[in-house]
Scaffold this motif. Structure first.
Motif, PDB file in Angstrom:
ATOM      1  N   GLY A   1      61.003  41.135 -64.853  1.00  0.00           N
ATOM      2  CA  GLY A   1      59.574  40.876 -64.728  1.00  0.00           C
ATOM      3  C   GLY A   1      59.306  39.658 -63.867  1.00  0.00           C
ATOM      4  N   ARG A   2      60.122  38.629 -64.037  1.00  0.00           N
ATOM      5  CA  ARG A   2      59.966  37.429 -63.225  1.00  0.00           C
ATOM      6  C   ARG A   2      60.167  37.777 -61.757  1.00  0.00           C
ATOM      7  NH1 ARG A   2      64.056  32.423 -63.156  1.00  0.00           N
ATOM      8  NH2 ARG A   2      65.168  33.928 -61.901  1.00  0.00           N
ATOM      9  N   GLY A   3      61.170  38.599 -61.480  1.00  0.00           N
ATOM     10  CA  GLY A   3      61.420  39.027 -60.107  1.00  0.00           C
ATOM     11  C   GLY A   3      60.240  39.780 -59.522  1.00  0.00           C
ATOM     12  N   ARG A   4      59.630  40.609 -60.338  1.00  0.00           N
ATOM     13  CA  ARG A   4      58.451  41.365 -59.880  1.00  0.00           C
ATOM     14  C   ARG A   4      57.298  40.418 -59.581  1.00  0.00           C
ATOM     15  NH1 ARG A   4      53.932  44.250 -60.806  1.00  0.00           N
ATOM     16  NH2 ARG A   4      53.730  46.378 -60.746  1.00  0.00           N
ATOM     17  N   LEU A   5      57.099  39.430 -60.450  1.00  0.00           N
ATOM     18  CA  LEU A   5      56.032  38.453 -60.215  1.00  0.00           C
ATOM     19  C   LEU A   5      56.295  37.655 -58.939  1.00  0.00           C
ATOM     20  CD1 LEU A   5      55.557  37.232 -63.877  1.00  0.00           C
ATOM     21  CD2 LEU A   5      53.942  38.586 -62.535  1.00  0.00           C
ATOM     22  N   LEU A   6      57.545  37.277 -58.715  1.00  0.00           N
ATOM     23  CA  LEU A   6      57.888  36.556 -57.493  1.00  0.00           C
ATOM     24  C   LEU A   6      57.645  37.424 -56.263  1.00  0.00           C
ATOM     25  CD1 LEU A   6      61.144  34.784 -58.716  1.00  0.00           C
ATOM     26  CD2 LEU A   6      58.923  33.708 -58.284  1.00  0.00           C
ATOM     27  N   ALA A   7      57.975  38.713 -56.367  1.00  0.00           N
ATOM     28  CA  ALA A   7      57.744  39.639 -55.257  1.00  0.00           C
ATOM     29  C   ALA A   7      56.255  39.826 -54.969  1.00  0.00           C
ATOM     30  CB  ALA A   7      58.390  40.991 -55.562  1.00  0.00           C
ATOM     31  N   LEU A   8      55.434  39.646 -56.003  1.00  0.00           N
ATOM     32  CA  LEU A   8      53.986  39.788 -55.841  1.00  0.00           C
ATOM     33  C   LEU A   8      53.326  38.495 -55.352  1.00  0.00           C
ATOM     34  CD1 LEU A   8      53.217  41.891 -59.033  1.00  0.00           C
ATOM     35  CD2 LEU A   8      53.037  42.647 -56.648  1.00  0.00           C
TER      36      LEU A   8
ATOM     37  N   ALA B   1      53.720  29.841 -60.625  1.00  0.00           N
ATOM     38  CA  ALA B   1      52.357  29.630 -60.132  1.00  0.00           C
ATOM     39  C   ALA B   1      51.970  30.848 -59.302  1.00  0.00           C
ATOM     40  CB  ALA B   1      52.274  28.372 -59.283  1.00  0.00           C
ATOM     41  N   ASP B   2      50.715  31.254 -59.424  1.00  0.00           N
ATOM     42  CA  ASP B   2      50.228  32.364 -58.607  1.00  0.00           C
ATOM     43  C   ASP B   2      49.939  31.843 -57.195  1.00  0.00           C
ATOM     44  OD1 ASP B   2      47.676  31.175 -58.568  1.00  0.00           O
ATOM     45  OD2 ASP B   2      46.856  32.515 -60.079  1.00  0.00           O
ATOM     46  N   PRO B   3      49.605  32.725 -56.250  1.00  0.00           N
ATOM     47  CA  PRO B   3      49.380  32.284 -54.868  1.00  0.00           C
ATOM     48  C   PRO B   3      48.270  31.240 -54.720  1.00  0.00           C
ATOM     49  CG  PRO B   3      49.716  34.647 -54.911  1.00  0.00           C
ATOM     50  CD  PRO B   3      49.609  34.196 -56.351  1.00  0.00           C
TER      51      PRO B   3
END
Length: 55
Positions: free
Chosen positions: A16-23, A41-43
């Motif tokens: 899930g962390r990887g998916r968030l980083l990819a997003l 942190a989000d963008p």
């Protein structure tokens, strides 16, 4: 601020962390020692934590 649980890949939250980083999220602090979550942190710079799901 709204918080809600989000399942991020079963017992291991790293997928899930990887998916968030990819997003577009940025990893600020990785879990370790006495800290049981990842801080991201989000963008826009809003910080949030990713915890392992409780059983």
């Amino acid at each position: 601020m709204t918080t809600r649980p989000w399942r991020t890949g079963g017992a291991d939250r790293r997928p899930g962390r990887g998916r968030l980083l990819a997003l577009g999220a940025t990893l600020i602090r990785e879990r370790g020692g006495d800290v049981d979550w990842d801080q991201l942190a989000d963008p826009e710079g809003n910080e949030f934590c990713v915890f392992a799901p409780s059983v």
